[in-house]
Design a protein around this motif. Structure first.
Motif, short mmCIF file in Angstrom:
data_model
loop_
_atom_site.label_atom_id
_atom_site.label_comp_id
_atom_site.label_asym_id
_atom_site.label_seq_id
_atom_site.Cartn_x
_atom_site.Cartn_y
_atom_site.Cartn_z
N UNK A 478 0.82 -1.21 0.00
CA UNK A 478 0.00 0.00 0.00
C UNK A 478 0.85 1.26 0.00
N UNK A 479 2.13 1.10 0.25
CA UNK A 479 3.03 2.24 0.40
C UNK A 479 3.92 2.37 -0.83
N UNK A 480 4.43 3.56 -1.09
CA UNK A 480 5.29 3.77 -2.27
C UNK A 480 6.71 3.27 -2.06
N UNK A 481 6.81 2.04 -1.54
CA UNK A 481 8.14 1.45 -1.36
C UNK A 481 8.75 1.12 -2.72
N UNK A 482 10.06 1.21 -2.86
CA UNK A 482 10.70 0.91 -4.15
C UNK A 482 10.39 -0.52 -4.60
N UNK A 483 9.83 -0.66 -5.77
CA UNK A 483 9.38 -1.96 -6.23
C UNK A 483 10.51 -2.98 -6.32
N UNK A 484 11.68 -2.55 -6.74
CA UNK A 484 12.80 -3.48 -6.91
C UNK A 484 13.25 -4.07 -5.57
N UNK A 485 13.12 -3.30 -4.49
CA UNK A 485 13.56 -3.77 -3.18
C UNK A 485 12.41 -4.22 -2.28
N UNK A 486 11.17 -4.08 -2.76
CA UNK A 486 10.02 -4.30 -1.88
C UNK A 486 9.98 -5.70 -1.29
N UNK A 487 10.19 -6.72 -2.13
CA UNK A 487 10.07 -8.09 -1.65
C UNK A 487 11.14 -8.43 -0.62
N UNK A 488 12.39 -8.10 -0.92
CA UNK A 488 13.48 -8.52 -0.04
C UNK A 488 13.56 -7.71 1.25
N UNK A 489 13.36 -6.40 1.16
CA UNK A 489 13.64 -5.55 2.31
C UNK A 489 12.38 -5.06 3.04
N UNK A 490 11.19 -5.22 2.45
CA UNK A 490 9.97 -4.75 3.09
C UNK A 490 9.01 -5.90 3.38
N UNK A 491 8.54 -6.58 2.35
CA UNK A 491 7.59 -7.67 2.56
C UNK A 491 8.23 -8.88 3.23
N UNK A 492 9.44 -9.20 2.84
CA UNK A 492 10.19 -10.32 3.41
C UNK A 492 9.38 -11.62 3.45
N UNK A 493 9.07 -12.21 2.30
CA UNK A 493 8.34 -13.49 2.29
C UNK A 493 9.06 -14.54 3.11
N UNK A 494 8.27 -15.33 3.87
CA UNK A 494 8.87 -16.31 4.78
C UNK A 494 8.59 -17.75 4.37
N UNK A 495 7.51 -17.99 3.63
CA UNK A 495 7.24 -19.33 3.12
C UNK A 495 6.84 -20.36 4.15
N UNK A 496 6.38 -19.94 5.33
CA UNK A 496 6.00 -20.90 6.37
C UNK A 496 4.49 -20.92 6.53
N UNK A 497 4.01 -22.03 7.13
CA UNK A 497 2.60 -22.07 7.54
C UNK A 497 2.56 -22.39 9.03
#
Length: 557
Positions: A478-497
């Motif tokens: 929802x925020x104007x975070x840099x798209x190139x860095x969004x996954x690694x440095x902001x969203x940080x996907x964890x892949x766990x359940x």
């Protein structure tokens, strides 16, 4: 051994003094240096003891209990980094007004700054986040019991909100000794031991005053903003606004029933903005608004006067409006300022809100996920229960898309809006209220406080914990975070359940694939009891993208 016995005497006076100021619940973490406090808390029949192995979770457990009881709750921890782990909970209490009393055991002064084990500088460790602090000396019979109890009385008498830190150094030995020793020291307090009053009564309550020009203002065009408040207050504010004919903008935490639903969508609508701009006065009850559009409207509105009523002191208005900051109990203030029956001055807002609600229902009818659940949350709530709202994306979805019943109790940690301690605070709330609880939090929040599932497993009534697993911090979409860095440095996907987490802590588990399965699993828990961890696994960006699109569409209603 005489030192250990006197430590117990000292701790007994300290804890008994706290009970005279409404302390009934004491939350205790394991530790040796805090032995005197722990054993005397356990020995005091007026005290209910709660335990947890993690001090950070323990502080939030106390916070949750304090939210419900509206009374001070004490926390006992040992020395060293155990003390520092209380920081997040006391910061939250300072922003939302709960009263915490932090009893931190400490090494005596001669063991500080000399390389002694588990010895850190604990005085003033919490800086300006505290409301009050007391640094006690090492226990000694040379100091009278009257000094100790009156010192604590003074601090408790001045504690209107936030945290009081009482640092308690204890010398060794900490165990053993003749328990009857030093009885004459505590006996000097005489019949105080048989009474229920403080030794020293201090402090003065604020005086509630009627606004002399209220009769004039209530005949003008007004808007009511309902923020965080109790269930009873939310119902009263909604009725008050309806009688006045003033539109009410209700936050998810207001328990007001949000009579104009989906406000965080349609506040983006130019027609609605033009109508609200006609308001001559805005009266806000409570603090800590959730929705972005609500916050933007609140910041930009320019009424002749802006009144903010809450029993919590401080400005509480980040927009710094011209008006009045009235420190008062909301229910008492409403009684002193009765509403005169008027017709609604902006009835068109109801049409806009209903259009938004119908639009949400239509758009999400066949779209299973966090947005659909948020819009239908009312259908999941237990009868005569409570709702715990998490932070980050999910609470914004519920605020924008849902409509909770008027007078339904809602609890949250929306002071600092952190994701730490959400499970443990929810557990404290449920423990204090002893009613069925629906709690909804995000996956990162659950991971952050995972060991507090031990506290959730101890809930005393049917509990459903919904973990919305969108594989990371999707609020950053929802925020104007840099798209190139969004996954690694902001969203940080964890892949766990969370299936194995539920098993580890002995919780029932469900992972529904559609709305009917979700509703059936929740209903079964309310009927059969137990604790259910319901994992809602959704695509990473669905909730954020849905909300963004709906905000854009609402501008065209």
């Amino acid at each position: 051994m005489s030192i250990s016995v006197f430590n117990r005497r000292w701790a007994a006076v300290l804890l008994e003094t706290l009970t005279r100021h409404g302390v009934q619940h004491v939350c205790i973490a394991p530790g040796s240096r805090s032995t005197s406090l722990t054993l005397e808390a356990a020995a005091n029949s007026k005290i209910i003891c709660h335990t947890h192995f993690d001090e950070r979770g323990l502080g939030h457990l106390a916070l949750g209990i304090a939210k419900v009881t509206q009374a001070p709750v004490a926390v006992i921890v040992t020395s060293g980094t155990a003390v520092a782990n209380l920081y997040p909970a006391l910061i939250e209490a300072g922003l939302t007004g709960e009263k915490l009393v932090l009893l931190t055991a400490d090494r005596p002064p001669e063991l500080i700054d000399c390389g002694a084990n588990q010895a850190i500088y604990q005085q003033e460790i919490f800086s300006h986040h505290l409301t009050q602090s007391v640094s006690l000396p090492r226990p000694t019979p040379d100091i009278s019991a009257a000094w100790l109890t009156s010192t604590v009385d003074r601090a408790m008498g001045e504690l209107k909100q936030g945290a009081l830190h009482i640092n308690c150094p204890f010398a060794e030995p900490l165990y053993g000794g003749e328990t009857s020793a030093y009885a004459e020291w505590s006996d000097t307090l005489g019949d105080w031991w048989q009474s229920n009053k403080p030794w020293l009564i201090t402090g003065a309550e604020y005086t509630l005053a009627k606004q002399p020009d209220w009769g004039n203002w209530q005949q003008r065009r007004g808007v009511v903003v309902a923020a965080r408040m109790s269930a009873a207050q939310g119902r009263q504010v909604a009725q008050w606004a309806q009688t006045l004919g003033w539109p009410l903008l209700g936050d998810v935490l207001s328990s007001s029933g949000q009579p104009l639903p989906c406000a965080d969508l349609w506040l983006n609508n130019p027609k609605a903005q033009a109508l609200l701009a006609q308001a001559e006065i805005v009266v806000q009850f409570g603090a800590s608004l959730t929705g972005k559009r609500m916050l933007q409207w609140q910041a930009n509105c320019q009424p002749q006067e802006y009144w903010l009523i809450d029993n919590f002191s401080g400005r509480l208005d980040p927009a710094n409006h011209r008006g009045r900051r009235l420190v008062a109990d909301i229910s008492a203030w409403l009684q002193l300022h009765p509403a005169k029956q008027n017709l609604p001055w902006a009835p068109e807002l109801e049409s806009i809100a209903n259009t938004a609600k119908a639009y949400v229902e239509k758009q999400l009818a066949d779209k299973f996920g966090e947005a659909q659940m948020a819009s239908r949350l009312e259908r999941l709530l237990p009868e005569d229960g409570i709702f715990w709202a998490g932070n980050s994306l999910i609470v914004r979805l519920i605020d924008a898309l849902g409509q909770l019943p008027a007078g339904y109790p809602v609890y949250s940690n929306r002071g600092a809006s952190g994701i730490d301690g959400l499970l443990s605070t929810a557990a404290g709330v449920q423990r204090a209220v002893d009613k069925p609880m629906l709690a909804v939090i995000g996956d990162i929040s659950a991971l952050y406080d995972l060991n507090s599932l031990a506290l959730i497993s101890q809930c005393t009534a049917p509990t459903v914990l919904v973990v919305v697993n969108n594989d990371g911090g999707s609020i950053f979409s929802l925020l104007p975070t840099p798209q190139a860095e969004r996954e690694r440095f902001y969203r940080m996907p964890h892949g766990v359940n969370f299936k194995h987490a539920a098993a580890m802590f002995g919780l029932n588990y469900a992972s529904p694939q559609n709305w009917d399965e979700l509703q059936a699993a929740v209903k079964q828990c309310w009927q059969q009891g137990g604790i259910l961890l319901l994992e809602l696994q959704v695509a990473p960006h669905d909730g954020a993208q849905t909300l963004s699109q709906m905000v854009q569409d609402a501008a065209q209603f």
